[in-house]
Scaffold this active site. Structure first.
Site, mmCIF file in Angstrom:
data_model
loop_
_atom_site.group_PDB
_atom_site.id
_atom_site.type_symbol
_atom_site.label_atom_id
_atom_site.label_comp_id
_atom_site.label_asym_id
_atom_site.label_seq_id
_atom_site.Cartn_x
_atom_site.Cartn_y
_atom_site.Cartn_z
ATOM 1 N N TYR A 1 -6.820 -1.129 -0.768
ATOM 2 C CA TYR A 1 -6.726 -2.817 -1.055
ATOM 3 C C TYR A 1 -5.255 -3.381 -1.876
ATOM 4 C CZ TYR A 1 -8.240 -6.288 -4.194
ATOM 5 O OH TYR A 1 -8.403 -8.075 -5.250
ATOM 6 N N LYS B 1 -3.057 -6.092 -0.490
ATOM 7 C CA LYS B 1 -2.077 -6.639 -1.169
ATOM 8 C C LYS B 1 -1.384 -6.872 -2.070
ATOM 9 C CE LYS B 1 -5.936 -9.135 -2.365
ATOM 10 N NZ LYS B 1 -6.272 -10.578 -2.126
ATOM 11 N N THR C 1 -15.101 -10.691 -12.121
ATOM 12 C CA THR C 1 -16.256 -10.862 -11.628
ATOM 13 C C THR C 1 -16.784 -9.157 -11.164
ATOM 14 O OG1 THR C 1 -14.237 -10.034 -9.706
ATOM 15 C CG2 THR C 1 -14.526 -12.539 -10.816
#
Length: 311
Positions: free
Chosen positions: A165, A169, A199
């Protein structure tokens, strides 16, 4: 400027991965600001719910159910915008997945699916959008458009267990800088959005688990988190609305962060210190010079944990 102001009236935007979380907040906010929205997700029910929410509030939206990454999906997203709303003005590449594991436990599939969705998906959607922007410029002699590529603090600083990740990114922010140069002649702006929000994708971080649960119960984000730049998905959306508006026409090639009570401008990679030696360097010469001339300029690479609250 609030997200409810009609600053995007008549504009058409695609938001990938907009069935839940940040993507849902983005789609709802830009629709509230007057834009027509193509809602993309792999979950048909989630996408339908967002479309229904937008329409219930007086907006217009259509769903496209497809995984982001393949060139065919990017083409279908642009085609849906043109078919239903007549043009495309903005592409927001938000879709993503997580496969968090430390590198010793991370499989090839864990790495590849994250690269496919985030990095390749951003590439294919950006390429398709730019092609449409140029086509529209030839048709109506009006160039322009907006690309907002969604990054993460995990791509700016270390994020344990997220080799895949963090890599994609960071790549997305690099892509935004290069595309800003390539798209400048067509008057297309390209920026990276670095969101920090509580989230479901953050709930696996132990320090944030209870805060995420509280937000899902409708409780406010604790003041100490908001002050440190951690908030809700709805806190992030106004920056996106601004970047898609005419007011942001002069902003391109930037990585802009938002979360809680804070908005930030991330710096580009730059030389922090340098020194020279006539004739070049040997390993011994570096060992002698480094402690006194360069060591004090070494950069921090890992944030305080709350800064990791973007997934």
């Amino acid at each position: 400027m609030s997200e409810g102001e009609a600053v995007l009236t008549g504009k058409v935007a695609v938001v990938t991965g907009s069935g839940r979380g940040l993507g849902r907040a983005y789609a709802r906010a830009i629709a509230a600001a007057g834009a027509f929205v193509v809602v993309n997700d792999v979950d048909a029910d989630a996408a339908a719910d967002v479309v229904a929410e937008i329409e219930a509030a007086g907006g217009r939206a259509v769903p496209v159910i497809a995984p982001v990454g393949p060139t065919a999906t990017a083409g279908a997203l642009v085609a849906a915008a043109v078919e239903h709303f007549g043009r495309l003005d903005a592409m927001v590449t938000n879709a993503g997945v997580l496969r968090d594991r430390s590198i010793g436990k991370m499989t090839d599939d864990d790495f590849d699916v994250v690269v496919e969705t985030h990095l390749r998906g951003t590439f294919t959607c950006a390429r398709a959008a730019l092609a449409r922007f140029k086509e529209q410029a030839n048709e109506d002699q009006q160039s322009g458009g907006r690309l907002v590529l969604v990054g993460s603090p995990a791509g700016q600083r270390a994020s344990f267990g997220q080799t895949n990740y963090s890599s994609v990114k960071a790549g997305i922010v690099g892509m935004a800088r290069t595309l800003a140069v390539e798209a400048a002649r067509a008057q297309v702006t390209v920026n990276a959005l670095i969101p920090v929000a509580l989230t479901r994708m953050v709930a696996t971080v132990p320090v944030f688990a209870e805060a995420v649960a509280a937000v899902e119960r409708g409780e406010p984000v604790p003041a100490e988190l908001r002050e440190r730049g951690v908030g809700t998905a709805e806190d992030v959306a106004p920056l996106l609305v601004y970047l898609l508006s005419d007011a942001a026409a002069g902003i391109t090639g930037q990585a802009l962060g938002v979360g809680g009570d804070k908005i930030s401008v991330w710096s580009h990679p730059t030389v922090a210190a340098e020194t020279s030696r006539t004739g070049g360097w040997s390993a011994q010469a570096i060992a002698e010079a480094f402690p006194g001339e360069l060591a004090q300029h070494l950069q921090p690479y890992a944030p305080d944990l709350p800064a990791e609250a973007s997934r």
